[in-house]
Design a protein around this motif. Structure first.
Motif, mmCIF file in Angstrom:
data_model
loop_
_atom_site.group_PDB
_atom_site.id
_atom_site.type_symbol
_atom_site.label_atom_id
_atom_site.label_comp_id
_atom_site.label_asym_id
_atom_site.label_seq_id
_atom_site.Cartn_x
_atom_site.Cartn_y
_atom_site.Cartn_z
ATOM 1 N N THR A 195 -13.162 -10.518 4.519
ATOM 2 C CA THR A 195 -12.899 -9.219 5.354
ATOM 3 C C THR A 195 -11.625 -9.000 6.176
ATOM 4 N N SER A 196 -10.984 -10.225 5.852
ATOM 5 C CA SER A 196 -9.616 -10.365 6.660
ATOM 6 C C SER A 196 -8.759 -11.001 5.835
ATOM 7 N N PHE A 197 -7.332 -10.286 5.993
ATOM 8 C CA PHE A 197 -6.231 -10.881 5.372
ATOM 9 C C PHE A 197 -5.932 -12.119 5.669
ATOM 10 N N SER A 198 -5.994 -12.446 7.004
ATOM 11 C CA SER A 198 -5.575 -13.736 7.674
ATOM 12 C C SER A 198 -6.481 -14.671 7.510
ATOM 13 N N LYS A 199 -7.529 -14.521 7.247
ATOM 14 C CA LYS A 199 -8.659 -15.579 7.151
ATOM 15 C C LYS A 199 -8.374 -16.010 5.661
ATOM 16 N N LEU A 200 -8.027 -15.135 4.751
ATOM 17 C CA LEU A 200 -8.101 -15.683 3.290
ATOM 18 C C LEU A 200 -6.705 -16.483 3.262
ATOM 19 N N ILE A 201 -5.729 -15.936 4.046
ATOM 20 C CA ILE A 201 -4.303 -16.728 4.034
ATOM 21 C C ILE A 201 -4.813 -18.235 4.519
ATOM 22 N N LYS A 252 -3.391 -8.448 -1.777
ATOM 23 C CA LYS A 252 -2.704 -6.925 -1.704
ATOM 24 C C LYS A 252 -3.700 -6.130 -1.330
ATOM 25 N N THR A 253 -5.158 -6.176 -1.771
ATOM 26 C CA THR A 253 -5.898 -5.380 -1.370
ATOM 27 C C THR A 253 -6.255 -5.381 -0.137
ATOM 28 N N LEU A 254 -6.474 -6.737 0.446
ATOM 29 C CA LEU A 254 -6.851 -6.781 1.997
ATOM 30 C C LEU A 254 -5.731 -6.348 2.699
ATOM 31 N N ALA A 255 -4.202 -6.669 2.248
ATOM 32 C CA ALA A 255 -3.361 -6.144 2.966
ATOM 33 C C ALA A 255 -3.324 -4.604 3.162
ATOM 34 N N ARG A 256 -3.564 -3.917 2.012
ATOM 35 C CA ARG A 256 -3.622 -2.463 2.131
ATOM 36 C C ARG A 256 -4.437 -1.723 3.067
ATOM 37 N N ASN A 257 -5.695 -2.568 2.938
ATOM 38 C CA ASN A 257 -6.658 -2.057 3.916
ATOM 39 C C ASN A 257 -6.301 -2.268 5.296
ATOM 40 N N GLU A 258 -5.549 -3.310 5.400
ATOM 41 C CA GLU A 258 -5.282 -3.640 6.886
ATOM 42 C C GLU A 258 -3.569 -2.951 7.452
ATOM 43 N N GLY A 259 -3.114 -2.255 6.501
ATOM 44 C CA GLY A 259 -1.854 -1.692 6.828
ATOM 45 C C GLY A 259 -0.697 -2.749 6.761
#
Ligand SMILES: [Zn+2]
Length: 470
Positions: A195-201, A252-259
């Motif tokens: 659910t979060s870009f940073s958690k995936l990173i 890319k998908t998560l980044a787009r969701n989070e702007g």
């Protein structure tokens, strides 16, 4: 009603054993209830090729089971299920083939990633819409948990597929609880989506640090005119390309969701297939098959072809000009890519908004180091961390490198960071937390549950801790 599971003759002995279960699970997922009068049958497509290996290399082949409903002239496709690779391949064994997968020379990404492009291509060719009628099915889940089914690379890949909306039909066969100390957030088979870009990173970099020999792709973040821009350094050598394909698609998908802004940098890699070749080859670009699948999937991303990040060099020059060794972005990138778990080293808090990167040995103390002090560091210590390798003797370069080295950093929440920086407690070189007797009782009370820091202490980190305590 008759349901048909269609697959290729080069997989049929393996898939004969699972097709009924696959159809049942897929129909259930699509809320289609099977009636007693319904039947499930298989239909085997003959594919050209002189043996199983040639058939499997035929561009028509994919590791899929295509589920059709036989109700009118055209058997309507209900959905497609991508099947993983297997060590216990019935078809290969039947042809006298021997599988070495699962042994030392086996690469885990062959299990799920390699061949995933063909699965997506089949899906896009047959179902020309994006309504998530592609599922996956894992083979060998009943095998011991030290097999590649349970390898962390694959576990992350399952999560990526789920995040992208491609459900794995038998994902409940995997026991995720034993990965909870690895992942940033605890997970179970119903709760796998990132659910979060940073958690995936964070999970990707932790995985990378476990595979240091493999040197996989990595991420950096920079601030440009007040905006943080992320760069994913993408490697595409052999099977990496398909792992990376899932990662960049999800990122890319998560980044787009989070702007957030995420750029993908193509990373040149030296490789040499034959040991006797003296001149290493270099990856030049994404492979054709990756390019084609990205285009077909309409994923919006552009890969920048650049092996070195220009930004990093400019940044160094800027700091040098100002004689400013503090570079919080660089320190953070180094800490992120060290793969250390992103949580407060005292309380374990992992909320992104309050998590900070703390210097162990403060910048002002590093600034105050004399040449003699710096020479007390073992020479290989300094050489290993030098930012500008062409300038080994330069004092600024040494101090800049010390200040921004990952071993001089720990994750702390805002509260524990503030208390550390104001010397309310200190961290001994063995990791123990010490609060001075003179501290107020409320500080003692606040810190009483934290006996030592949770992260592993490297030799270099120990050196920084010793200096910080002097
Ligand atoms: Zn904390």
């Amino acid at each position: 009603m008759e349901y048909i599971a269609e697959y290729y003759d080069c997989n049929h002995l393996t898939y004969d054993k699972i097709y009924e279960e696959v159809v049942k699970l897929a129909l259930k997922q699509l809320n289609i209830t099977l009636k007693n009068s319904d039947s499930i049958n298989n239909s085997i497509i003959t594919i050209s090729g002189k043996n199983i290996y040639a058939k499997r290399s035929n561009p028509e082949h994919s590791r899929t089971i295509i589920i059709r409903k036989k109700d009118d002239v055209n058997d309507k496709i209900i959905c497609i299920v991508g099947i993983t690779n297997t060590s216990y391949d019935e078809d290969k064994q039947n042809e006298g083939g021997k599988y070495v997968y699962g042994k030392k020379d086996y690469h885990a990404n062959t299990y799920l990633s390699q061949g995933i492009n063909k699965i997506f291509e089949k899906y896009l060719d047959l179902i020309k819409s994006n309504d998530n009628r592609l599922f996956f099915y894992l083979l060998d889940t009943e095998k011991p948990d030290n097999t590649y089914v349970y390898n962390k690379t694959n576990i992350i890949n399952y999560r990526l597929l789920e995040t992208l909306g491609f459900h794995i039909l038998n994902i409940d066969k995997i026991n995720f609880s034993k990965y909870n100390s690895f992942f940033t957030s605890s997970i179970d088979s119903n709760n796998l989506k990132y659910t979060s870009f940073s958690k995936l990173i964070n999970d990707i970099t932790r995985l990378n640090s476990n595979n240091s020999g493999n040197n996989p792709s990595y991420i950096k973040e920079y601030e440009d005119k007040g905006e943080v821009i992320y760069y994913y350094m993408c490697k595409v050598l052999s099977a990496q390309q398909y792992d990376n394909f899932l990662k960049i698609w999800t990122l890319k998908t998560l980044a787009r969701n989070e702007g957030k802004t995420l750029n993908i940098i193509f990373y040149k890699e030296k490789y040499n297939y034959r040991k006797n070749d003296s001149i290493p080859k270099e990856t030049k670009n994404m492979t054709k098959s990756l390019e084609s699948i990205i285009k077909k999937l309409n994923i919006e991303f552009e890969i920048i072809k650049d092996d070195k990040l220009k930004y990093e060099k400019d940044d160094y020059r800027k700091h040098r000009k100002k004689n400013d060794i503090r570079n919080q972005t660089l320190l953070k990138n180094n800490l992120i890519n060290s793969g250390r778990k992103k949580e407060c080293s005292l309380c374990g808090n992992n909320i992104d908004d309050i998590l900070e990167v703390s210097h162990i040995l403060g910048v002002s103390k590093i600034n105050d180091l004399t040449d003699a002090d710096i020479n007390k560091f073992p020479p290989d210590f300094i050489n290993d961390i030098l930012i500008d390798n062409s300038n080994r003797e330069d004092v600024f370069n040494k101090k800049y490198s010390l200040a921004n080295c990952e071993d001089n950093a720990i994750w702390l929440c805002a509260n524990h960071h503030k208390l550390y920086d104001s010397n309310k407690y200190h961290i001994c070189s063995n990791g123990k937390i010490e609060v001075s007797e003179e501290e107020s009782s409320e500080i003692k009370e606040y810190l009483k549950d934290h006996k030592s820091i949770s992260c592993k202490i490297s030799d270099r980190m120990k050196k920084f801790l010793e200096l910080a305590n002097n």
